[in-house]
Motif scaffolding. Structure first.
Motif, short mmCIF file in Angstrom:
data_model
loop_
_atom_site.label_atom_id
_atom_site.label_comp_id
_atom_site.label_asym_id
_atom_site.label_seq_id
_atom_site.Cartn_x
_atom_site.Cartn_y
_atom_site.Cartn_z
N VAL A 1 -3.66 1.81 6.91
CA VAL A 1 -3.35 0.45 7.47
C VAL A 1 -2.19 0.47 7.78
CG1 VAL A 1 -6.06 0.41 6.59
CG2 VAL A 1 -3.50 -0.46 4.85
N LYS A 2 -2.27 -0.94 8.19
CA LYS A 2 -0.44 -1.33 8.77
C LYS A 2 -0.31 -3.31 8.99
CE LYS A 2 1.70 2.26 10.67
NZ LYS A 2 1.55 3.14 10.02
N ASN A 3 -1.85 -3.68 8.68
CA ASN A 3 -2.43 -5.26 8.05
C ASN A 3 -3.31 -5.07 7.33
OD1 ASN A 3 -4.41 -5.24 10.03
ND2 ASN A 3 -2.79 -5.21 11.97
N VAL A 4 -3.09 -6.62 7.06
CA VAL A 4 -4.30 -7.51 6.07
C VAL A 4 -6.05 -7.34 6.48
CG1 VAL A 4 -4.99 -8.61 4.16
CG2 VAL A 4 -2.87 -8.26 4.81
N VAL B 1 1.36 -0.98 -0.09
CA VAL B 1 -0.15 0.20 -0.16
C VAL B 1 0.87 1.07 -0.15
CG1 VAL B 1 -2.21 -1.37 1.45
CG2 VAL B 1 -0.26 0.15 2.22
N ASN B 2 0.38 2.64 -0.69
CA ASN B 2 1.12 3.32 -0.56
C ASN B 2 1.02 4.08 1.14
OD1 ASN B 2 0.89 6.33 0.00
ND2 ASN B 2 1.43 6.40 -1.88
N PRO B 3 2.17 4.07 1.63
CA PRO B 3 1.92 4.90 3.30
C PRO B 3 1.24 5.92 3.81
CG PRO B 3 4.34 4.99 2.14
CD PRO B 3 3.51 4.54 0.72
N TYR C 1 -10.39 -1.33 6.00
CA TYR C 1 -10.44 0.44 5.69
C TYR C 1 -11.24 0.49 3.86
CZ TYR C 1 -8.73 5.32 4.14
OH TYR C 1 -8.02 5.79 3.06
N ALA C 2 -11.26 -0.88 3.40
CA ALA C 2 -11.77 -0.71 1.86
C ALA C 2 -13.31 -0.38 2.19
CB ALA C 2 -11.29 -2.14 1.10
N PRO D 1 4.72 -3.14 2.82
CA PRO D 1 3.91 -3.99 2.75
C PRO D 1 3.10 -4.74 3.76
CG PRO D 1 6.09 -4.80 3.33
CD PRO D 1 5.42 -2.82 3.59
N LEU D 2 1.70 -5.56 3.36
CA LEU D 2 1.08 -5.98 4.00
C LEU D 2 1.25 -7.46 4.19
CD1 LEU D 2 -2.55 -3.72 3.99
CD2 LEU D 2 0.10 -3.22 5.20
N GLY D 3 1.48 -8.48 3.32
CA GLY D 3 1.22 -10.20 3.34
C GLY D 3 1.52 -10.20 2.00
N VAL D 4 2.49 -11.69 2.12
CA VAL D 4 2.88 -12.00 0.60
C VAL D 4 1.78 -13.15 0.31
CG1 VAL D 4 5.22 -12.03 1.50
CG2 VAL D 4 4.20 -13.72 2.28
#
Length: 197
Positions: free
Chosen positions: A103-106, A97-99, A112-113, A187-190
């Protein structure tokens, strides 16, 4: 031939490989980008080239497997038009995500979405690319409606992600790592089952 725009993972790997092969062949390998139509333009160019071993495609899942299910007509056949030489690597995608997205996690991203319905968009390296399909799967599993914005490659997609024109993207870890380390993207996840080393 790299069927994507310069600056993405396929381009970077192709140029690294071409430089490493030069001393073995005793001649220069020229990397040419032919981006567009989800990698179909470059794939069609290679499929129509003289089959003399001088025109190679740095293939990905899009032109070799996915596009035949997304496009009603291809001007090449993914299996019959190409002869595989080597597998160069495997790159899982990372959700970025753009900073400016708070949000800090998925889980926070999903919330938020949903709270900002219709206001988020995700960049992909093109229709049918793994970055596109990862975003579609995200929407399906999360119950969100993040808008897909296709680009002609990872480089242009990440430029707009960093610039805030889009808010999120799925892209490969190779390309994302320097931008993550520089704090330009979060980054939030892979997309792999295990954490990326």
């Amino acid at each position: 031939v790299v069927p994507f725009a310069p600056g993405g993972p396929t381009d970077a790997m192709a140029r690294t490989l071409a430089a490493a092969i030069k001393p073995l062949l005793g001649q220069t390998m020229i990397v040419e980008n032919k981006a567009g139509a989800g990698a179909n333009i470059g794939a069609e160019f290679v499929a129509r080239a003289e089959p003399d071993g001088y025109t190679l495609m740095f293939g990905t899942s899009a032109p070799l497997a996915i596009n035949q299910y997304l496009y009603p007509k291809l001007n090449y056949e993914p299996v019959k038009s190409f002869a595989p030489i080597i597998q160069v690597g495997y790159l899982p995608n990372v959700l970025l995500v753009n900073p400016s997205v708070p949000v800090k996690n998925v889980q926070e991203l999903i919330a938020y979405a949903k709270a900002n319905k219709g206001k988020l968009s995700f960049a992909s390296s093109g229709n049918g690319a793994s970055s596109h399909l990862a975003g579609v799967m995200f929407n399906m599993k999360a119950g969100t409606d993040v808008l897909h914005v296709p680009y002609k490659g990872t480089g242009p997609a990440l430029n707009d992600l960093m610039g805030g024109q889009v808010q999120m993207s799925f892209t490969d870890v190779l390309t994302a790592l320097p931008l993550i380390q520089a704090g330009k993207l979060r980054p939030l996840g892979v997309t792999s089952r295990k954490r990326s080393p």
